[in-house]
Design a protein around this motif. Structure first.
Motif, PDB file in Angstrom:
ATOM      1  N   MET A  18       0.830  -1.218   0.000  1.00 39.30           N
ATOM      2  CA  MET A  18       0.000   0.000   0.000  1.00 39.30           C
ATOM      3  C   MET A  18       0.857   1.257   0.000  1.00 39.30           C
ATOM      4  SD  MET A  18      -3.210  -0.912   2.514  1.00 39.30           S
ATOM      5  CE  MET A  18      -3.512   0.803   2.857  1.00 39.30           C
ATOM      6  N   GLY A  19       1.971   1.200   0.726  1.00 43.98           N
ATOM      7  CA  GLY A  19       2.894   2.333   0.759  1.00 43.98           C
ATOM      8  C   GLY A  19       3.460   2.630  -0.615  1.00 43.98           C
ATOM      9  N   ILE A  20       3.849   1.576  -1.341  1.00 47.74           N
ATOM     10  CA  ILE A  20       4.381   1.742  -2.699  1.00 47.74           C
ATOM     11  C   ILE A  20       3.358   2.435  -3.581  1.00 47.74           C
ATOM     12  CG2 ILE A  20       5.014   0.478  -4.809  1.00 47.74           C
ATOM     13  CD1 ILE A  20       6.342  -1.629  -2.917  1.00 47.74           C
ATOM     14  N   ASP A  21       2.123   1.945  -3.542  1.00 43.94           N
ATOM     15  CA  ASP A  21       1.054   2.534  -4.363  1.00 43.94           C
ATOM     16  C   ASP A  21       0.810   3.994  -3.998  1.00 43.94           C
ATOM     17  OD1 ASP A  21       0.816   0.064  -5.572  1.00 43.94           O
ATOM     18  OD2 ASP A  21      -0.919  -0.545  -4.379  1.00 43.94           O
ATOM     19  N   ARG A  22       0.790   4.286  -2.695  1.00 42.42           N
ATOM     20  CA  ARG A  22       0.528   5.649  -2.213  1.00 42.42           C
ATOM     21  C   ARG A  22       1.649   6.597  -2.652  1.00 42.42           C
ATOM     22  NH1 ARG A  22      -1.043   4.351   2.613  1.00 42.42           N
ATOM     23  NH2 ARG A  22       1.047   4.082   3.422  1.00 42.42           N
ATOM     24  N   ILE A  23       2.890   6.162  -2.514  1.00 37.36           N
ATOM     25  CA  ILE A  23       4.031   7.010  -2.878  1.00 37.36           C
ATOM     26  C   ILE A  23       4.048   7.263  -4.387  1.00 37.36           C
ATOM     27  CG2 ILE A  23       6.560   7.106  -2.977  1.00 37.36           C
ATOM     28  CD1 ILE A  23       6.421   5.415  -0.274  1.00 37.36           C
ATOM     29  N   LYS A  24       3.818   6.206  -5.167  1.00 38.18           N
ATOM     30  CA  LYS A  24       3.781   6.371  -6.631  1.00 38.18           C
ATOM     31  C   LYS A  24       2.706   7.376  -7.034  1.00 38.18           C
ATOM     32  CE  LYS A  24       5.551   2.041  -8.499  1.00 38.18           C
ATOM     33  NZ  LYS A  24       5.215   0.841  -9.307  1.00 38.18           N
ATOM     34  N   LYS A  25       1.530   7.267  -6.415  1.00 37.57           N
ATOM     35  CA  LYS A  25       0.414   8.162  -6.739  1.00 37.57           C
ATOM     36  C   LYS A  25       0.735   9.593  -6.310  1.00 37.57           C
ATOM     37  CE  LYS A  25      -4.322   8.868  -5.228  1.00 37.57           C
ATOM     38  NZ  LYS A  25      -4.148   9.477  -3.932  1.00 37.57           N
ATOM     39  N   ASN A  26       1.218   9.763  -5.075  1.00 39.01           N
ATOM     40  CA  ASN A  26       1.481  11.106  -4.549  1.00 39.01           C
ATOM     41  C   ASN A  26       2.581  11.846  -5.301  1.00 39.01           C
ATOM     42  OD1 ASN A  26      -0.445  10.580  -2.640  1.00 39.01           O
ATOM     43  ND2 ASN A  26       0.969  10.403  -0.926  1.00 39.01           N
ATOM     44  N   LEU A  27       3.593  11.105  -5.767  1.00 38.38           N
ATOM     45  CA  LEU A  27       4.731  11.740  -6.424  1.00 38.38           C
ATOM     46  C   LEU A  27       4.695  11.587  -7.948  1.00 38.38           C
ATOM     47  CD1 LEU A  27       7.642  10.782  -3.996  1.00 38.38           C
ATOM     48  CD2 LEU A  27       6.220  12.834  -3.990  1.00 38.38           C
ATOM     49  N   ASN A  28       3.610  10.988  -8.452  1.00 38.96           N
ATOM     50  CA  ASN A  28       3.495  10.744  -9.906  1.00 38.96           C
ATOM     51  C   ASN A  28       4.713   9.994 -10.442  1.00 38.96           C
ATOM     52  OD1 ASN A  28       1.039  12.174 -10.010  1.00 38.96           O
ATOM     53  ND2 ASN A  28       2.146  14.107 -10.187  1.00 38.96           N
ATOM     54  N   LEU A  29       5.082   8.921  -9.765  1.00 33.56           N
ATOM     55  CA  LEU A  29       6.256   8.140 -10.160  1.00 33.56           C
ATOM     56  C   LEU A  29       5.850   6.968 -11.046  1.00 33.56           C
ATOM     57  CD1 LEU A  29       8.201   7.877  -6.773  1.00 33.56           C
ATOM     58  CD2 LEU A  29       8.634   9.445  -8.668  1.00 33.56           C
ATOM     59  N   ASP A  30       6.682   6.690 -12.030  1.00 30.09           N
ATOM     60  CA  ASP A  30       6.480   5.522 -12.881  1.00 30.09           C
ATOM     61  C   ASP A  30       7.763   4.689 -12.832  1.00 30.09           C
ATOM     62  OD1 ASP A  30       5.363   3.748 -14.645  1.00 30.09           O
ATOM     63  OD2 ASP A  30       6.006   4.856 -16.426  1.00 30.09           O
ATOM     64  N   ILE A  31       8.073   4.224 -11.614  1.00 33.08           N
ATOM     65  CA  ILE A  31       9.281   3.425 -11.412  1.00 33.08           C
ATOM     66  C   ILE A  31       8.906   2.183 -10.607  1.00 33.08           C
ATOM     67  CG2 ILE A  31      10.929   5.342 -11.517  1.00 33.08           C
ATOM     68  CD1 ILE A  31      10.907   5.348  -8.441  1.00 33.08           C
ATOM     69  N   ASP A  32       9.765   1.161 -10.683  1.00 29.19           N
ATOM     70  CA  ASP A  32       9.483  -0.081  -9.965  1.00 29.19           C
ATOM     71  C   ASP A  32       9.936  -0.034  -8.519  1.00 29.19           C
ATOM     72  OD1 ASP A  32       8.278  -1.333 -12.135  1.00 29.19           O
ATOM     73  OD2 ASP A  32      10.218  -1.980 -12.929  1.00 29.19           O
ATOM     74  N   ASP A  33      11.145   0.469  -8.276  1.00 27.51           N
ATOM     75  CA  ASP A  33      11.713   0.411  -6.926  1.00 27.51           C
ATOM     76  C   ASP A  33      11.555   1.731  -6.180  1.00 27.51           C
ATOM     77  OD1 ASP A  33      13.079  -0.216  -4.622  1.00 27.51           O
ATOM     78  OD2 ASP A  33      14.702  -1.253  -5.662  1.00 27.51           O
ATOM     79  N   VAL A  34      10.394   1.892  -5.566  1.00 24.52           N
ATOM     80  CA  VAL A  34      10.076   3.114  -4.830  1.00 24.52           C
ATOM     81  C   VAL A  34      10.973   3.274  -3.605  1.00 24.52           C
ATOM     82  CG1 VAL A  34       8.263   4.230  -3.462  1.00 24.52           C
ATOM     83  CG2 VAL A  34       7.695   3.174  -5.645  1.00 24.52           C
ATOM     84  N   VAL A  35      11.291   2.155  -2.942  1.00 25.44           N
ATOM     85  CA  VAL A  35      12.147   2.203  -1.747  1.00 25.44           C
ATOM     86  C   VAL A  35      13.529   2.733  -2.125  1.00 25.44           C
ATOM     87  CG1 VAL A  35      13.265   0.831   0.044  1.00 25.44           C
ATOM     88  CG2 VAL A  35      10.873   0.414  -0.522  1.00 25.44           C
ATOM     89  N   GLU A  36      14.086   2.234  -3.218  1.00 23.36           N
ATOM     90  CA  GLU A  36      15.405   2.697  -3.669  1.00 23.36           C
ATOM     91  C   GLU A  36      15.354   4.178  -4.027  1.00 23.36           C
ATOM     92  OE1 GLU A  36      19.331   2.113  -3.864  1.00 23.36           O
ATOM     93  OE2 GLU A  36      17.870   0.602  -3.253  1.00 23.36           O
ATOM     94  N   TYR A  37      14.283   4.613  -4.663  1.00 22.72           N
ATOM     95  CA  TYR A  37      14.089   6.021  -5.003  1.00 22.72           C
ATOM     96  C   TYR A  37      14.131   6.878  -3.730  1.00 22.72           C
ATOM     97  CZ  TYR A  37      11.602  10.271  -6.397  1.00 22.72           C
ATOM     98  OH  TYR A  37      11.242  11.587  -6.598  1.00 22.72           O
ATOM     99  N   CYS A  38      13.387   6.442  -2.709  1.00 22.11           N
ATOM    100  CA  CYS A  38      13.340   7.193  -1.452  1.00 22.11           C
ATOM    101  C   CYS A  38      14.693   7.184  -0.743  1.00 22.11           C
ATOM    102  CB  CYS A  38      12.254   6.625  -0.539  1.00 22.11           C
ATOM    103  SG  CYS A  38      10.569   6.967  -1.128  1.00 22.11           S
ATOM    104  N   LYS A  39      15.367   6.048  -0.734  1.00 21.19           N
ATOM    105  CA  LYS A  39      16.694   5.963  -0.101  1.00 21.19           C
ATOM    106  C   LYS A  39      17.665   6.934  -0.758  1.00 21.19           C
ATOM    107  CE  LYS A  39      16.779   1.143   1.445  1.00 21.19           C
ATOM    108  NZ  LYS A  39      17.470  -0.149   1.255  1.00 21.19           N
ATOM    109  N   ASN A  40      17.626   7.010  -2.090  1.00 20.71           N
ATOM    110  CA  ASN A  40      18.517   7.929  -2.799  1.00 20.71           C
ATOM    111  C   ASN A  40      18.216   9.374  -2.445  1.00 20.71           C
ATOM    112  OD1 ASN A  40      20.005   5.931  -4.080  1.00 20.71           O
ATOM    113  ND2 ASN A  40      18.613   5.837  -5.819  1.00 20.71           N
TER     114      ASN A  40
END
Length: 81
Positions: A18-40
């Protein structure tokens, strides 16, 4: 608690489906690894990291990433208003 506490536990950072879906929606992201995106984002030298209550807040590039300080779960990320 200083930001080094969060940075030294970067390997523990994770989120839920659910967190992945929420983050993708909120930030308009079209990437697979949301956790890696956030860590960076957290690792970026321009990231402003602070703790408030039970959460870490990481502000960079006009977004705020919220991470639970005990479980290291990314709760959400959203654009600053």
């Amino acid at each position: 608690m200083n930001e080094q506490n969060l940075l030294s536990n970067l390997n523990k950072i994770h989120t839920t489906k659910m967190g992945i879906d929420r983050i993708k929606k909120n930030l308009n992201l079209d990437i697979d690894d949301v956790v890696e995106y956030c860590k960076n984002k957290v690792l970026d030298k321009n990231c402003n990291i602070y703790k408030q209550g039970k959460n870490w807040y990481c502000e960079i590039d006009n977004i705020i990433i919220t991470i639970n300080s005990s479980s290291y779960t990314i709760i959400t990320a959203h654009k600053k208003l």
